[in-house]
Design a protein around this motif. Structure first.
Motif, mmCIF file in Angstrom:
data_model
loop_
_atom_site.group_PDB
_atom_site.id
_atom_site.type_symbol
_atom_site.label_atom_id
_atom_site.label_comp_id
_atom_site.label_asym_id
_atom_site.label_seq_id
_atom_site.Cartn_x
_atom_site.Cartn_y
_atom_site.Cartn_z
ATOM 1 N N GLY A 90 0.791 -1.225 0.000
ATOM 2 C CA GLY A 90 0.000 0.000 0.000
ATOM 3 C C GLY A 90 0.816 1.265 0.000
ATOM 4 O O GLY A 90 0.299 2.340 -0.310
ATOM 5 N N VAL A 91 2.109 1.189 0.348
ATOM 6 C CA VAL A 91 2.970 2.371 0.406
ATOM 7 C C VAL A 91 3.807 2.505 -0.856
ATOM 8 O O VAL A 91 3.797 3.538 -1.532
ATOM 9 C CB VAL A 91 3.880 2.318 1.643
ATOM 10 C CG1 VAL A 91 4.819 3.532 1.669
ATOM 11 C CG2 VAL A 91 3.061 2.276 2.918
ATOM 12 N N THR A 92 4.531 1.435 -1.206
ATOM 13 C CA THR A 92 5.483 1.508 -2.318
ATOM 14 C C THR A 92 4.898 1.031 -3.640
ATOM 15 O O THR A 92 5.431 1.333 -4.707
ATOM 16 C CB THR A 92 6.729 0.663 -2.010
ATOM 17 O OG1 THR A 92 6.347 -0.731 -1.947
ATOM 18 C CG2 THR A 92 7.340 1.066 -0.672
ATOM 19 N N LEU A 231 -4.794 -5.858 -2.169
ATOM 20 C CA LEU A 231 -4.225 -4.615 -1.644
ATOM 21 C C LEU A 231 -4.748 -4.385 -0.238
ATOM 22 O O LEU A 231 -5.964 -4.296 -0.016
ATOM 23 C CB LEU A 231 -4.602 -3.428 -2.537
ATOM 24 C CG LEU A 231 -4.222 -2.034 -2.015
ATOM 25 C CD1 LEU A 231 -2.704 -1.910 -1.899
ATOM 26 C CD2 LEU A 231 -4.781 -0.953 -2.919
ATOM 27 N N LYS A 232 -3.835 -4.287 0.732
ATOM 28 C CA LYS A 232 -4.217 -3.988 2.102
ATOM 29 C C LYS A 232 -3.840 -2.541 2.419
ATOM 30 O O LYS A 232 -2.761 -2.082 2.048
ATOM 31 C CB LYS A 232 -3.534 -4.943 3.080
ATOM 32 C CG LYS A 232 -4.025 -6.379 2.967
ATOM 33 C CD LYS A 232 -3.483 -7.248 4.082
ATOM 34 C CE LYS A 232 -4.072 -8.646 4.015
ATOM 35 N NZ LYS A 232 -3.591 -9.507 5.126
ATOM 36 N N HIS A 235 -2.861 1.790 6.860
ATOM 37 C CA HIS A 235 -3.202 2.111 8.235
ATOM 38 C C HIS A 235 -3.870 0.913 8.905
ATOM 39 O O HIS A 235 -4.817 0.331 8.374
ATOM 40 C CB HIS A 235 -4.143 3.316 8.299
ATOM 41 C CG HIS A 235 -3.551 4.559 7.716
ATOM 42 N ND1 HIS A 235 -2.473 5.209 8.295
ATOM 43 C CD2 HIS A 235 -3.867 5.271 6.607
ATOM 44 C CE1 HIS A 235 -2.159 6.273 7.568
ATOM 45 N NE2 HIS A 235 -2.987 6.327 6.536
ATOM 46 N N ALA A 236 -3.410 0.572 10.108
ATOM 47 C CA ALA A 236 -3.910 -0.612 10.797
ATOM 48 C C ALA A 236 -5.377 -0.479 11.194
ATOM 49 O O ALA A 236 -6.077 -1.484 11.357
ATOM 50 C CB ALA A 236 -3.068 -0.881 12.040
ATOM 51 N N ASP A 237 -5.863 0.766 11.363
ATOM 52 C CA ASP A 237 -7.246 0.943 11.799
ATOM 53 C C ASP A 237 -8.237 0.858 10.643
ATOM 54 O O ASP A 237 -9.446 1.010 10.851
ATOM 55 C CB ASP A 237 -7.420 2.273 12.529
ATOM 56 C CG ASP A 237 -7.083 3.469 11.651
ATOM 57 O OD1 ASP A 237 -6.412 3.263 10.624
ATOM 58 O OD2 ASP A 237 -7.482 4.593 12.001
ATOM 59 N N CYS A 238 -7.767 0.642 9.435
ATOM 60 C CA CYS A 238 -8.652 0.449 8.277
ATOM 61 C C CYS A 238 -9.001 -1.030 8.172
ATOM 62 O O CYS A 238 -8.184 -1.831 7.708
ATOM 63 C CB CYS A 238 -7.979 0.931 6.992
ATOM 64 S SG CYS A 238 -7.730 2.711 6.912
#
Length: 294
Positions: A90-92, A231-232, A235-238
């Protein structure tokens, strides 16, 4: 002593599972009626039902094979091969590819439903009969067991009450066997909550999750047509993740898999209840677009 009953089956739910069960029963000469809530094959827009279905060699393809080798070969013309699961960072945006070693086919849900309906029509044409009947646009309202009725002398043990969604006219079908293939919010399963109707050797488990599915008109540039993308969020709270699956129509199915915690944070994402589903789906989809600023 009552005479042995000749099987007569009613299947609630005209999706892939219900239609394949009807095909297998019809091939064996068992009179079968399929009751489907939707008047038309679902497709397009927002939905709580996945638009893509992946059949594996050890599961879905094996089930199709029970209907004959010719059915499997015909199914390949309506599907895409699937050879990898691809996890996206999700970042790169980096990809982690997990190859699949077994044969897999991916369908759109409407495409698989249409294919099975065509196979049922072939069965009817080949045998010159209507061993399988499909009723669309009907809602099952109640199910009653007649097995303890001493006055029941005909070949029925179950009464299925349903009504046409357009004219609200109630009808009754009788059967010796009933198959509930109507999904997670099953009307059949909700009917048989009494322990006297349930075999205690198994239990019913409902997963605390649901999906919101969107059909994209084309496959985004750079995506493999033989891969399923996961795709995850970063943010962990999502409490959700996204599945992207190119399908044989040239479209791309996108499913957002949500959990109960997702609804707690975003109440507007909660899908309609089983009694409302099919009549308020468009309203729910419009509310979802408004609240998500889509």
């Amino acid at each position: 002593m009552r005479a042995q009953l000749f099987p007569n089956v009613v299947i609630v739910g005209g999706g892939p599972a219900g239609l394949l069960a009807a095909l297998l029963l019809g091939q064996r000469g068992v009179p079968t009626t399929v009751l489907e809530r939707e008047a038309d094959t679902p497709g397009g827009g927002l939905s709580t039902r996945s638009y893509s279905i992946v059949l594996k060699e050890t599961r879905g393809i094996k089930a199709l094979a029970a209907a004959g080798k010719g059915v499997v070969e015909a199914a390949k013309q309506h599907s895409l091969p699937r050879s990898a699961m691809i996890f996206l960072d999700g970042v790169t945006g980096a990809e982690t590819i997990l190859p699949k070693r077994e044969e897999m086919m991916v369908f759109s849900r409407p495409g698989l439903v249409q294919f099975l309906e065509e196979e049922l029509q072939k069965l009817s044409n080949d045998n010159n009969d209507n061993i399988v009947t499909i009723r669309k646009g009907v809602l099952v309202t109640s199910i009653k067991m007649n097995c303890d009725d001493k006055n029941n002398d005909d070949n029925t043990v179950i009464s299925i009450h349903f009504k046409d969604k357009d004219n609200e006219k109630e009808e009754i079908l009788t059967a010796t066997h009933l198959i509930g293939a109507d999904g997670k919010w099953s009307q059949v399963r909700q009917t048989f909550t009494d322990d006297q109707f349930l075999d205690t050797s198994f239990s019913i488990r409902t997963e605390p999750s649901f999906g919101i599915s969107i059909m994209c008109p084309s496959v985004p540039e750079g995506l493999r047509t033989d891969g399923t993308y996961i795709l995850k969020p970063i943010h962990a709270d999502c409490n959700f993740y996204i599945i992207g699956a190119p399908i044989a129509t040239g479209e791309c199915s996108v499913s957002i898999v949500c959990y109960d915690e997702t609804v707690e944070k975003y109440p507007w994402m909660e899908p309609p209840s089983s009694s409302q589903r099919g009549t308020t789906a468009n309203t729910w989809a419009n509310d979802a677009r408004t609240n998500s600023n889509c």
